[in-house]
Scaffold this motif. Structure first.
Motif, short mmCIF file in Angstrom:
data_model
loop_
_atom_site.label_atom_id
_atom_site.label_comp_id
_atom_site.label_asym_id
_atom_site.label_seq_id
_atom_site.Cartn_x
_atom_site.Cartn_y
_atom_site.Cartn_z
N GLU A 154 0.83 -1.21 0.00
CA GLU A 154 0.00 0.00 0.00
C GLU A 154 0.86 1.25 0.00
OE1 GLU A 154 -4.33 0.59 1.89
OE2 GLU A 154 -2.72 0.38 3.38
N ALA A 155 1.92 1.26 0.82
CA ALA A 155 2.80 2.43 0.91
C ALA A 155 3.55 2.65 -0.41
CB ALA A 155 3.79 2.25 2.06
N GLU A 156 4.03 1.56 -1.02
CA GLU A 156 4.78 1.70 -2.27
C GLU A 156 3.86 2.11 -3.42
OE1 GLU A 156 7.19 -1.76 -2.91
OE2 GLU A 156 8.49 -1.32 -1.19
N LEU A 157 2.62 1.62 -3.42
CA LEU A 157 1.67 2.07 -4.43
C LEU A 157 1.31 3.54 -4.25
CD1 LEU A 157 -0.80 -0.96 -4.76
CD2 LEU A 157 0.79 -0.12 -6.50
N GLN A 181 0.14 -12.23 -12.53
CA GLN A 181 -0.93 -11.86 -11.61
C GLN A 181 -0.49 -10.81 -10.59
OE1 GLN A 181 -1.90 -15.73 -10.03
NE2 GLN A 181 -0.33 -15.64 -8.44
N ILE A 182 0.59 -10.10 -10.91
CA ILE A 182 1.06 -9.00 -10.07
C ILE A 182 1.07 -7.74 -10.92
CG2 ILE A 182 2.87 -8.13 -8.54
CD1 ILE A 182 1.79 -10.68 -7.49
N ALA A 183 -0.06 -7.06 -10.97
CA ALA A 183 -0.16 -5.86 -11.80
C ALA A 183 0.74 -4.75 -11.28
CB ALA A 183 -1.61 -5.38 -11.86
N ILE A 184 1.19 -3.90 -12.16
CA ILE A 184 2.01 -2.70 -11.89
C ILE A 184 3.41 -3.06 -11.40
CG2 ILE A 184 2.23 -0.54 -10.58
CD1 ILE A 184 -0.78 -0.30 -10.61
N LEU A 185 3.53 -3.86 -10.33
CA LEU A 185 4.85 -4.20 -9.81
C LEU A 185 5.63 -5.03 -10.82
CD1 LEU A 185 3.21 -3.38 -7.25
CD2 LEU A 185 4.75 -4.87 -5.96
N GLN A 202 -3.09 2.77 -20.86
CA GLN A 202 -2.73 4.08 -21.37
C GLN A 202 -2.46 5.06 -20.23
OE1 GLN A 202 -5.78 6.45 -23.52
NE2 GLN A 202 -4.26 6.56 -25.18
N TRP A 203 -3.29 5.01 -19.20
CA TRP A 203 -3.12 5.89 -18.03
C TRP A 203 -1.78 5.63 -17.37
CZ3 TRP A 203 -1.97 6.31 -12.98
CH2 TRP A 203 -2.43 7.42 -12.27
N LEU A 204 -1.44 4.35 -17.16
CA LEU A 204 -0.19 3.99 -16.49
C LEU A 204 1.02 4.44 -17.30
CD1 LEU A 204 -1.19 0.42 -15.26
CD2 LEU A 204 -0.77 2.41 -13.81
N TYR A 244 4.05 5.43 -5.76
CA TYR A 244 3.99 5.30 -7.23
C TYR A 244 2.92 6.21 -7.81
CZ TYR A 244 2.90 3.18 -11.77
OH TYR A 244 2.63 2.99 -13.09
N PHE A 245 1.71 6.10 -7.31
CA PHE A 245 0.62 6.91 -7.85
C PHE A 245 0.78 8.38 -7.50
CE2 PHE A 245 -1.67 2.79 -8.09
CZ PHE A 245 -2.08 2.88 -9.42
N GLY A 246 1.51 8.68 -6.44
CA GLY A 246 1.77 10.07 -6.09
C GLY A 246 2.89 10.69 -6.90
N GLY A 247 3.51 9.92 -7.80
CA GLY A 247 4.58 10.44 -8.64
C GLY A 247 5.89 10.60 -7.90
N VAL A 248 6.02 9.96 -6.74
CA VAL A 248 7.23 10.09 -5.92
C VAL A 248 8.30 9.09 -6.32
CG1 VAL A 248 8.16 9.97 -3.56
CG2 VAL A 248 5.89 10.99 -3.98
N SER A 249 7.90 7.83 -6.54
CA SER A 249 8.88 6.79 -6.85
C SER A 249 8.21 5.67 -7.64
CB SER A 249 9.48 6.22 -5.56
OG SER A 249 10.30 5.10 -5.84
N SER A 250 8.93 5.15 -8.60
CA SER A 250 8.44 4.00 -9.36
C SER A 250 9.13 2.71 -8.92
CB SER A 250 8.68 4.21 -10.86
OG SER A 250 10.08 4.35 -11.12
N ALA A 251 9.89 2.78 -7.85
CA ALA A 251 10.63 1.61 -7.35
C ALA A 251 9.75 0.79 -6.40
CB ALA A 251 11.90 2.05 -6.65
N PHE A 252 9.81 -0.53 -6.55
CA PHE A 252 9.08 -1.43 -5.67
C PHE A 252 10.08 -2.44 -5.09
CE2 PHE A 252 5.87 0.02 -8.68
CZ PHE A 252 4.83 0.39 -7.82
N SER A 253 10.07 -2.57 -3.77
CA SER A 253 11.00 -3.48 -3.12
C SER A 253 10.30 -4.64 -2.43
CB SER A 253 11.85 -2.72 -2.09
OG SER A 253 11.02 -2.14 -1.09
N VAL A 254 8.96 -4.65 -2.45
CA VAL A 254 8.24 -5.72 -1.76
C VAL A 254 8.60 -7.07 -2.39
CG1 VAL A 254 6.20 -5.54 -3.27
CG2 VAL A 254 5.97 -6.46 -0.96
#
Length: 359
Positions: A244-247, A312-316, A340-342, A250-260
């Motif tokens: 939730e925090a990493e998403l 089955q892991i969208a976005i990440l 398109q939005w992403l 991501y959606f806030g335009g802060v970071s596109s990195a995912f470490s989960v």
């Protein structure tokens, strides 16, 4: 995103201060008593390590918590609608009752109106809310070592077959097998600017992250349970918090990195494709044939496309960054408008780098 969720430490201090400014913004779930409360609850405050915070009442109920009888969070939340308040009071008076649309009609309510009011306020219908309450209590009873028949009676089911069917539908497991389980996969809804997503996690990794309206979601859940050998119940773990925090970032335009950490599902070839997807730089795209060549498998374009669809892991695992060889968007399980939005959203992450290079 216009607002950022306060830290849990900030929310806990607000709880200690009985800060009314947080009324309706979040709720505290007390792990030791399995109840959830408003921030202004007059009861003695729980210890910090016994608190978890949820954004909605639906999240609290889905995680298996009951409303506090002192601060009555559900009643307060519904007090602006007399019909909602009356039904919540009735639910509190008979939490084990099996409610039906006929019960609503007998009380002078229009079922469709009640469904709309409850979905607007709680994210689920009244009948679903009542059902979740009963089944969450039943799971807690089973987890405490009670027999299946005790849990069945506690949940208000006269029929053993009806109880087994309801538990199996919700959790994907028959009660007798569920009782023998020592751990479960936990499912939770995560709100995003482009629609709610369902996350399924264990205590250590993320196993599924999909948009709620993805047609293949039910099949993916069944496949996940078959592969993992685990039942799925509603709830959260620390992995949910991390996703939730990493998403949010991501959606806030802060970071596109995912470490989960991501669970090791799929065939070796599928995992190789998914690793290649994660190597695609945000703001850029690749075609199936380009990925196949990158993997030194130039003739495996179709197999790459199938593996892409099995993700089955969208976005990440960014299968949305894969387009057709002619530049077309091609298919996307979450819908082409989301794809398109992403891609447009991720172009913002690439913009600073482009500016630096041009300078």
């Amino acid at each position: 995103m216009l607002t950022t969720r306060p830290t849990d430490d900030t929310l806990y201090q607000a709880l200690l201060d009985r800060d009314a400014a947080y009324e309706g913004f979040a709720y505290v779930c007390v792990t030791s008593t399995r109840v959830f409360c408003r921030f202004t609850c007059p009861a003695r405050k729980p210890r910090r390590d016994n608190c978890r915070f949820e954004s909605t009442i639906a999240d609290c109920v889905e995680a298996g918590y009951r409303p506090c009888k002192r601060c009555t969070p559900m009643l307060r939340y519904g007090e602006s609608e007399p019909a909602v308040r009356l039904l919540l009071e009735a639910l509190e008076a008979e939490p084990d009752r099996r409610w039906s649309e006929q019960d609503l009609t007998d009380r002078g309510h229009d079922p469709s109106t009640i469904r709309r009011l409850f979905k607007k306020r709680f994210g689920m219908s009244f009948l679903e809310l009542a059902r979740r309450r009963r089944l969450s209590d039943a799971v807690a009873t089973l987890g405490a070592g009670a027999s299946v028949i005790e849990a069945q009676l506690d949940a208000g089911f006269d029929s053993g077959s009806g109880f087994r069917s309801a538990i199996t539908q919700l959790l994907g497991e028959a009660p007798q097998k569920l009782k023998a389980r020592s751990s479960f996969l936990k499912a939770c809804w995560i709100e995003t600017p482009i629609g709610p997503m369902l996350s399924v996690v264990c205590d250590h990794a993320l196993h599924l992250l999909e948009f709620a309206d993805r047609p293949a979601l039910p099949a993916e859940l069944r496949r996940l349970q078959e592969r993992s050998g685990s039942a799925v119940i509603f709830g959260r773990t620390v992995v949910t918090d991390q996703v939730e925090a990493e998403l949010d970032r991501y959606f806030g335009g802060v970071s596109s990195a995912f470490s989960v950490r991501i669970g090791g599902h799929g065939t070796p070839f599928e995992r190789e494709v998914w690793d290649a997807l994660r190597m695609i730089t945000p703001g850029t795209t690749r075609s199936y044939s380009e990925i196949a060549r990158q993997m030194a498998r130039p003739s495996a374009t179709r197999a790459v496309a199938r593996a892409n669809g099995a993700n089955q892991i969208a976005i990440l695992i960014p299968c949305h960054r894969v387009i057709g060889a002619d530049g077309s968007l091609t298919g996307y399980g979450g819908g082409l408008w989301r794809k398109q939005w992403l891609l447009r959203h991720e172009a913002r992450f690439a913009a600073p780098a482009s500016l630096d290079q041009s300078g």
